[in-house]
Every structure is written in C-alpha cells, then in structure tokens.
Design an enzyme around this catalytic site. Structure first.
Site, PDB file in Angstrom:
ATOM      1  N   GLU A 146      -1.182   8.028  -3.240  1.00 18.32           N
ATOM      2  CA  GLU A 146       0.178   7.923  -3.770  1.00 18.32           C
ATOM      3  C   GLU A 146       0.186   6.909  -4.907  1.00 18.32           C
ATOM      4  O   GLU A 146      -0.302   5.787  -4.727  1.00 18.32           O
ATOM      5  CB  GLU A 146       1.170   7.475  -2.685  1.00 18.32           C
ATOM      6  N   ALA A 286       0.518  -0.560   3.292  1.00 17.56           N
ATOM      7  CA  ALA A 286       0.421   0.498   4.298  1.00 17.56           C
ATOM      8  C   ALA A 286       0.814   1.813   3.639  1.00 17.56           C
ATOM      9  O   ALA A 286       1.585   1.832   2.686  1.00 17.56           O
ATOM     10  CB  ALA A 286       1.337   0.206   5.486  1.00 17.56           C
ATOM     11  N   GLU A 288       1.653   6.170   4.426  1.00 10.51           N
ATOM     12  CA  GLU A 288       2.092   7.109   5.456  1.00 10.51           C
ATOM     13  C   GLU A 288       1.371   8.447   5.443  1.00 10.51           C
ATOM     14  O   GLU A 288       1.941   9.454   5.886  1.00 10.51           O
ATOM     15  CB  GLU A 288       3.605   7.360   5.310  1.00 10.51           C
ATOM     16  N   ASN A 289       0.133   8.515   4.967  1.00 10.53           N
ATOM     17  CA  ASN A 289      -0.578   9.788   4.928  1.00 10.53           C
ATOM     18  C   ASN A 289      -0.360  10.573   6.222  1.00 10.53           C
ATOM     19  O   ASN A 289      -0.459  10.031   7.323  1.00 10.53           O
ATOM     20  CB  ASN A 289      -2.081   9.545   4.748  1.00 10.53           C
ATOM     21  N   HIS A 321       8.046   2.114  10.180  1.00 11.13           N
ATOM     22  CA  HIS A 321       8.363   2.666   8.863  1.00 11.13           C
ATOM     23  C   HIS A 321       7.400   3.793   8.500  1.00 11.13           C
ATOM     24  O   HIS A 321       7.826   4.894   8.118  1.00 11.13           O
ATOM     25  CB  HIS A 321       8.302   1.555   7.812  1.00 11.13           C
ATOM     26  N   GLU A 322       6.105   3.533   8.617  1.00  9.30           N
ATOM     27  CA  GLU A 322       5.127   4.557   8.230  1.00  9.30           C
ATOM     28  C   GLU A 322       5.173   5.746   9.174  1.00  9.30           C
ATOM     29  O   GLU A 322       4.995   6.891   8.745  1.00  9.30           O
ATOM     30  CB  GLU A 322       3.721   3.961   8.170  1.00  9.30           C
ATOM     31  N   HIS A 325       8.114   8.050   8.297  1.00  2.00           N
ATOM     32  CA  HIS A 325       7.827   8.879   7.119  1.00  2.00           C
ATOM     33  C   HIS A 325       7.318  10.270   7.503  1.00  2.00           C
ATOM     34  O   HIS A 325       7.337  11.177   6.657  1.00  2.00           O
ATOM     35  CB  HIS A 325       6.774   8.198   6.236  1.00  2.00           C
ATOM     36  N   GLU A 344      11.817   6.816   0.385  1.00  2.18           N
ATOM     37  CA  GLU A 344      11.607   5.406   0.689  1.00  2.18           C
ATOM     38  C   GLU A 344      12.888   4.711   1.159  1.00  2.18           C
ATOM     39  O   GLU A 344      12.885   4.006   2.160  1.00  2.18           O
ATOM     40  CB  GLU A 344      11.014   4.681  -0.523  1.00  2.18           C
TER      41      GLU A 344
END
Length: 381
Positions: A146, A286, A288-289, A321-322, A325, A344
């Site tokens: 990203e 970090a 979020e893949n 958070h991740e 996502h 986001e």
C-alpha cells in the site's frame, strides 16, 4: 495502515519539482481498460534474485473507453518473457509494435474482449530500499504494497479499483521455514533437496495493495476462534525468536475484536485462517493485508506485568484496527486513493468505538479528541 512517526514528516523533504511530478487529480480519473478476474503469482526466491511470474485472466471493462490499451504497472523490475494467449512474443528490439515497455510499466494494444497474459520478470529484494514491494531485511523477506508497491514485484494494474482473486506460489530455501501469503494454504511440499514451496489461495477478490508475502524463520503462537455461525478459524501470530511469550495480550485483543465485530456489525471473518506477523524491521507501523496482517513488533509485543495501561491500550487498538479493515477496507475498498477516508476514517471510528466499549467511553472520547486537536487539525489547516 498505520504509519510510523518517523515517516509522517517525509513530504517536507520533497522538492517542488518532485511534488509536481507526483500530483494526480481526482477529475482525471479514468476506469481501467481491463479488469483482472484472477491472477496467479509465482515467486521463486533466490539469494541474488527473485523470479516472478504473473498470469492474468483479463476481460475488457465495459465502463472504459473502447479500444483503450492494457496498462500493467511495473517499476524497477526486469521483463524477461511475455506470453499473450499462448503466443510467446519477442522482446528487445524485436518487440512487436502493439507492445511498449517503459520505466513505469508495460502497454499492450489490440487485445480482444478477453485475454490471458503471462509475464515473467525479475526483482531484487536485497537491493530494494524504496519501502515498497518485496524487500529483504533482518534476514527475512517481507512486502509492503500500500499504496503502489506491487508494481515493484510484478507487472499488474496496480490500482485499488482492479480487484482479483489471487493464487500465490512461493518457493524458497528451507532455511526459511515460513512461506506466508494471503488466504488459505492449499498446498505445500519440498522442491529438490534444499528448497520448499507453499501455495496460497484467497477466494475473495482484492486489489493488489493488499497482497502480502512473508518468508522467514519465526516463532509461531496459535489459537482459534469459533465464529457466530460455528466455523472454526485458526489464529496465528508469528514473531521473531524469543518473543512468543509477549503475544498473549495481542491474541486476546484479536479474539475480542472478532467477537465485537460480529456482535456490533454482524460481520463474521470470512477465511479459515487469520495470521499476524510482527517483526521489528517492518517499515510501516501496521498493515491490513487480507488475512495476513503485518506489524512492527512494538504494536504487538507486550508484557502485561510491566507494560503501562497506555501500551496495552495501543496494542489492543491497533490489532483491532487492522482486523476491522477486513471488511471496511478489504472486502469493501476504495475506487482510488482520493477515497482513502472511506476505509481509514471509517475503520478508525470503528476501533474507537471498540476501545470505548472495552474500557471507559468518556476517557476514550477525550483521548480521541485530544489526538485530533494535536495532529489532525493542524494537518487540515
């Protein structure tokens, strides 16, 4: 994604000319000429070079201008072979007129409504200092894609509005026990006396910025979670040697996040496996893949006997958070990077709501507003 503080001021060091060359305008957006229904990515990792093959199943986008050429992004990689609909095309001076190769990518004109393109290329992760793509650091291979890192791995329409089903084959020396990527592991085995491979499949279409690979020698902590519909999901956290006993809080935070997203939003995790990799040399905070979140270790590791409340809350919030996502950003993503706040901002809101419910709503709100006033408001000005 969470950026480390060290990168937050990086734009101030760019020249005006450099900034002008980077500018993109929302009104200039055009739909991609072709969509990629599925892509097979092969990474053959060797000490001095990585051989990359991307096989794309293409269909013309009916929302794009008729007759527009296919564009595949590619930067700092070497094209070694190009096969279009089973025809092996010559390269170099003999490359046909309808194919054009430049520093930023590959253009192919004259394609029909459907096509299969196989592109072979080379990349050099040991020399990659761009903070994007596949790089070698700390004795392991890792990716950061990203916003536009995949183009440094292989040729592909590297933009968030091209969502594809990825199948990934990784081959490397057996000194790297873990060969990780997105989705579910569907095959693994040996390849010769000293090499092995793993094949991963993610059944959910995703943009290339969510592609991830980690190849290394790490410790693994395992757990599991049973979803609201009764499916068992395997949970794994990979850390550098000796750090396994510092993952209990992060694993508990992940399980609480999964349960909260089901109870609050009805959003159930949609793969059989969820993995986190936490390493000290990851160049972001970090990321979020899909199904393979990658963290800098400072946002995962915590000794609950000695860490401060603030440290524990930070780990819990970023893990949540991740994970959140997975739906707000991954399954539902943005058309272009002008819509960044749709994933986001929404996911920050969700992790703030989660933290408020886990702790004290008033204290959480005061903390959130203080951060907005200290950081976001000056940036908006």
């Amino acid at each position: 994604a969470i950026l480390p503080a060290a990168l937050s001021g990086g734009l101030h060091h760019l020249t005006r000319r450099k900034l002008a060359s980077m500018i993109k305008r929302r009104q200039d957006y055009e739909p991609p000429a072709f969509l990629v229904s599925s892509v097979y990515v092969s990474l053959d990792i060797k000490d001095d070079v990585t051989h990359v093959t991307t096989t794309l199943e293409l269909s013309r986008n009916q929302n794009a201008a008729p007759g527009t050429a296919l564009w595949l992004d590619g930067e700092d990689i070497e094209l070694t072979r190009l096969i279009i609909d089973s025809v092996d095309l010559p390269l170099g001076d003999e490359m046909p007129d309808h194919v054009s190769l430049g520093d930023k990518g590959l253009s192919v004109a004259g394609l029909g409504d459907e096509a299969v393109i196989e592109v072979h290329s080379l990349c050099y992760p040991q020399n990659n200092t761009a903070l994007e793509g596949l790089y070698l650091s700390g004795g392991m291979y890792c990716t950061q894609c990203e916003p536009e890192g995949f183009r440094r791995i292989g040729f592909f329409p590297d933009r968030p509005d091209v969502m594809s089903v990825f199948t990934v084959r990784i081959e490397a020396d057996q000194k790297f026990p873990q060969l990780l990527s997105n989705g579910n592991l569907i095959e693994s085995g040996t390849s010769g006396s000293d090499r092995h491979f793993a094949v991963w499949h993610d059944p959910h279409p995703k943009p290339s910025y969510l592609f991830a690979v980690v190849v290394g020698d790490l410790d693994c902590v395992t757990s599991s979670y049973v979803t609201a519909s009764g499916r068992k999901v395997d949970l794994k956290i990979y850390v550098e040697k000796g750090n396994a006993d510092l993952t209990t809080h992060a694993m508990d935070s992940l399980i609480r996040s999964m349960r909260w997203d089901e109870q609050e939003y009805g959003l159930e995790y949609d793969l059989d496996l969820f993995q986190i990799v936490a390493v000290s040399h990851f160049n972001m905070g970090a990321m979020e893949n899909k199904g393979l979140n990658i963290f800098n270790s400072k946002f995962v590791l915590a000794d609950t006997k000695t860490a401060t409340d603030e440290d524990l809350h930070r780990v819990e919030s970023i893990v949540a958070h991740e994970y959140f996502h997975n739906w707000t950003g991954n399954r539902v993503t943005c058309r272009d990077w002008f819509q960044l706040t749709l994933k986001e901002g929404l996911t920050v809101f969700r992790d703030q709501c989660f933290s408020a419910e886990m702790h004290d709503p008033g204290v959480q709100r005061a903390t959130d507003v203080a951060l907005l006033r200290a950081v976001q408001f000056p940036e908006d000005r």
